[in-house]
Design a protein around this motif. Sequence first.
Motif, PDB file in Angstrom:
ATOM      1  N   GLY A   8       0.862  -1.318  -0.043  1.00  0.00           N
ATOM      2  CA  GLY A   8      -0.012   0.002   0.099  1.00  0.00           C
ATOM      3  C   GLY A   8       0.885   1.149  -0.071  1.00  0.00           C
ATOM      4  N   LYS A   9       1.808   1.257   0.836  1.00  0.00           N
ATOM      5  CA  LYS A   9       2.794   2.309   0.834  1.00  0.00           C
ATOM      6  C   LYS A   9       3.550   2.767  -0.542  1.00  0.00           C
ATOM      7  N   ARG A  10       3.954   1.544  -1.299  1.00  0.00           N
ATOM      8  CA  ARG A  10       4.688   1.581  -2.383  1.00  0.00           C
ATOM      9  C   ARG A  10       3.572   2.302  -3.439  1.00  0.00           C
ATOM     10  N   LYS A  11       2.593   1.729  -3.503  1.00  0.00           N
ATOM     11  CA  LYS A  11       1.378   2.536  -4.292  1.00  0.00           C
ATOM     12  C   LYS A  11       1.279   3.851  -4.124  1.00  0.00           C
ATOM     13  N   ARG A  12       1.191   4.373  -2.840  1.00  0.00           N
ATOM     14  CA  ARG A  12       1.139   6.032  -2.532  1.00  0.00           C
ATOM     15  C   ARG A  12       2.677   6.412  -2.973  1.00  0.00           C
ATOM     16  N   LEU A  13       3.547   5.844  -2.805  1.00  0.00           N
ATOM     17  CA  LEU A  13       4.792   6.400  -3.365  1.00  0.00           C
ATOM     18  C   LEU A  13       4.479   6.732  -4.777  1.00  0.00           C
ATOM     19  N   VAL A  14       4.237   5.461  -5.503  1.00  0.00           N
ATOM     20  CA  VAL A  14       4.088   5.831  -7.010  1.00  0.00           C
ATOM     21  C   VAL A  14       3.455   6.933  -7.373  1.00  0.00           C
ATOM     22  N   GLU A  15       1.985   7.097  -6.696  1.00  0.00           N
ATOM     23  CA  GLU A  15       1.371   8.370  -6.993  1.00  0.00           C
ATOM     24  C   GLU A  15       1.967   9.595  -6.695  1.00  0.00           C
ATOM     25  N   ILE A  16       2.719   9.705  -5.657  1.00  0.00           N
ATOM     26  CA  ILE A  16       3.351  11.003  -5.531  1.00  0.00           C
ATOM     27  C   ILE A  16       4.532  11.165  -6.565  1.00  0.00           C
ATOM     28  N   LEU A  17       5.277  10.178  -7.014  1.00  0.00           N
ATOM     29  CA  LEU A  17       6.203  10.211  -8.059  1.00  0.00           C
ATOM     30  C   LEU A  17       5.613  10.726  -9.573  1.00  0.00           C
ATOM     31  N   LYS A  18       4.396  10.377  -9.518  1.00  0.00           N
ATOM     32  CA  LYS A  18       3.492  10.798 -10.727  1.00  0.00           C
ATOM     33  C   LYS A  18       3.301  12.530 -10.492  1.00  0.00           C
ATOM     34  N   THR A  19       2.751  12.744  -9.517  1.00  0.00           N
ATOM     35  CA  THR A  19       2.648  14.188  -9.275  1.00  0.00           C
ATOM     36  C   THR A  19       4.156  14.878  -9.321  1.00  0.00           C
ATOM     37  N   LYS A  20       4.957  14.182  -9.204  1.00  0.00           N
ATOM     38  CA  LYS A  20       6.291  15.007  -9.320  1.00  0.00           C
ATOM     39  C   LYS A  20       6.902  15.149 -10.616  1.00  0.00           C
ATOM     40  N   GLY A  21       6.218  14.250 -11.791  1.00  0.00           N
ATOM     41  CA  GLY A  21       6.338  14.348 -13.148  1.00  0.00           C
ATOM     42  C   GLY A  21       6.946  13.210 -13.763  1.00  0.00           C
ATOM     43  N   ILE A  22       6.948  11.870 -13.163  1.00  0.00           N
ATOM     44  CA  ILE A  22       7.613  10.851 -13.562  1.00  0.00           C
ATOM     45  C   ILE A  22       6.457  10.185 -14.430  1.00  0.00           C
ATOM     46  N   LYS A  23       6.578   9.707 -15.576  1.00  0.00           N
ATOM     47  CA  LYS A  23       5.421   9.276 -16.621  1.00  0.00           C
ATOM     48  C   LYS A  23       5.625   7.908 -16.979  1.00  0.00           C
ATOM     49  N   ASN A  24       6.972   7.433 -17.182  1.00  0.00           N
ATOM     50  CA  ASN A  24       7.350   6.126 -17.912  1.00  0.00           C
ATOM     51  C   ASN A  24       6.643   4.812 -16.728  1.00  0.00           C
ATOM     52  N   ALA A  25       5.854   4.297 -17.576  1.00  0.00           N
ATOM     53  CA  ALA A  25       4.950   3.212 -16.960  1.00  0.00           C
ATOM     54  C   ALA A  25       5.873   2.065 -16.509  1.00  0.00           C
ATOM     55  N   LYS A  26       6.920   1.690 -17.099  1.00  0.00           N
ATOM     56  CA  LYS A  26       7.905   0.789 -16.519  1.00  0.00           C
ATOM     57  C   LYS A  26       8.792   0.979 -15.363  1.00  0.00           C
ATOM     58  N   VAL A  27       9.097   2.479 -15.451  1.00  0.00           N
ATOM     59  CA  VAL A  27       9.817   2.833 -14.021  1.00  0.00           C
ATOM     60  C   VAL A  27       8.686   2.715 -13.207  1.00  0.00           C
ATOM     61  N   LEU A  28       7.504   3.197 -13.111  1.00  0.00           N
ATOM     62  CA  LEU A  28       6.590   3.401 -12.057  1.00  0.00           C
ATOM     63  C   LEU A  28       6.311   1.962 -11.513  1.00  0.00           C
ATOM     64  N   ALA A  29       6.061   1.063 -12.552  1.00  0.00           N
ATOM     65  CA  ALA A  29       5.915  -0.430 -12.148  1.00  0.00           C
ATOM     66  C   ALA A  29       6.881  -1.058 -11.260  1.00  0.00           C
ATOM     67  N   ALA A  30       8.315  -0.856 -11.667  1.00  0.00           N
ATOM     68  CA  ALA A  30       9.517  -1.207 -10.913  1.00  0.00           C
ATOM     69  C   ALA A  30       9.123  -0.722  -9.404  1.00  0.00           C
ATOM     70  N   ILE A  31       9.015   0.860  -9.347  1.00  0.00           N
ATOM     71  CA  ILE A  31       8.883   1.284  -8.132  1.00  0.00           C
ATOM     72  C   ILE A  31       7.817   0.646  -7.237  1.00  0.00           C
ATOM     73  N   GLU A  32       6.839   0.367  -7.829  1.00  0.00           N
ATOM     74  CA  GLU A  32       5.766  -0.440  -7.276  1.00  0.00           C
ATOM     75  C   GLU A  32       5.893  -2.005  -6.874  1.00  0.00           C
ATOM     76  N   LYS A  33       6.805  -2.464  -7.644  1.00  0.00           N
ATOM     77  CA  LYS A  33       7.259  -3.801  -7.196  1.00  0.00           C
ATOM     78  C   LYS A  33       8.413  -4.079  -6.109  1.00  0.00           C
ATOM     79  N   ILE A  34       9.588  -3.117  -6.249  1.00  0.00           N
ATOM     80  CA  ILE A  34      10.611  -3.573  -5.540  1.00  0.00           C
ATOM     81  C   ILE A  34      10.418  -3.192  -3.824  1.00  0.00           C
ATOM     82  N   PRO A  35      10.727  -4.194  -3.070  1.00  0.00           N
ATOM     83  CA  PRO A  35      10.811  -4.032  -1.686  1.00  0.00           C
ATOM     84  C   PRO A  35      11.716  -3.091  -0.944  1.00  0.00           C
ATOM     85  N   ARG A  36      11.545  -1.709  -1.285  1.00  0.00           N
ATOM     86  CA  ARG A  36      12.641  -0.655  -0.750  1.00  0.00           C
ATOM     87  C   ARG A  36      12.869  -0.823   0.581  1.00  0.00           C
TER      88      ARG A  36
END
Length: 227
Positions: free
Chosen positions: A15-43
């Motif tokens: 859930g926290k990763r999903k929210r992080l992805v939303e934050i990154l989108k609002t900061k301008g990240i668009k590449n779907a593969k990049v966002l999917a990687a951030i959503e997947k990797i257990p930081r």
Amino acid sequence: MFYNVSKEDEYLFQGKRKRLVEILKTKGIKNAKVLAAIEKIPRHMFFDTSTARPALLDHAYSDKALPIGAGQTISQPYTVAFQTEQLAISEGEKILEIGTGCGYQTAVLIEMGAKVYSIERQKTLFDKTKLFLPYIGYKGAKLIYGDGYKGLPQFAPFDKIIVTAGAPYIPNDLLLQLKIGGILLIPLGEGETQEMVWLKKVSASNFDKKILGNFKFVPLLQNKSGN
Ligand code: SAH
């Protein structure tokens, strides 16, 4: 040796990763593969075990740089996403990363389908990450203990080169080891912040150049550390 979490924690972290992805989108990240990687990797698993207290894990998915041991940090998620997006990676490309650290950026590059070579100068971090990445399922990267200023001539040329520490100048060896048409992304400057420099090699001695804003990195140091 590595931090492990329960299944419930894992659910919470998703859930926290999903929210992080939303934050990154609002900061301008668009590449779907990049966002999917951030959503997947257990930081949250990438931190130094000695500092992996619950308080730190709480911050694992805030958009911040955090300690990974040996005085180094895991880059801010926005910075990792931004650099990866700017590399415009295609499946199968050969990428050289300077500054493996805890291997988070390395894992993102692997998720992009790249063939990754990564150099780290801190022996303790190198030893840990070499065990950790395969432990969480990232087996493909070639990790090297060495000095990133010199690159890896034995594996050159590279399609893309990404430097994840602030450099005082652009190392000539890295320019030489880039393919024609390849991109080098390097944070430049020794002060509080660094300018993100994007270079495209258009011929053996000509480069297109763009400056992509200011970021904060730990310094790119000369030579290997003994420990
Ligand atoms: N890519 C990492 C960032 C780690 S911080 C991440 O995903 O979080 C930068 C790293 O660069 C540190 O681990 C530091 O030890 C390393 N470093 C600094 N100078 C270096 C050099 N000359 N060669 C290789 N690594 C270097």
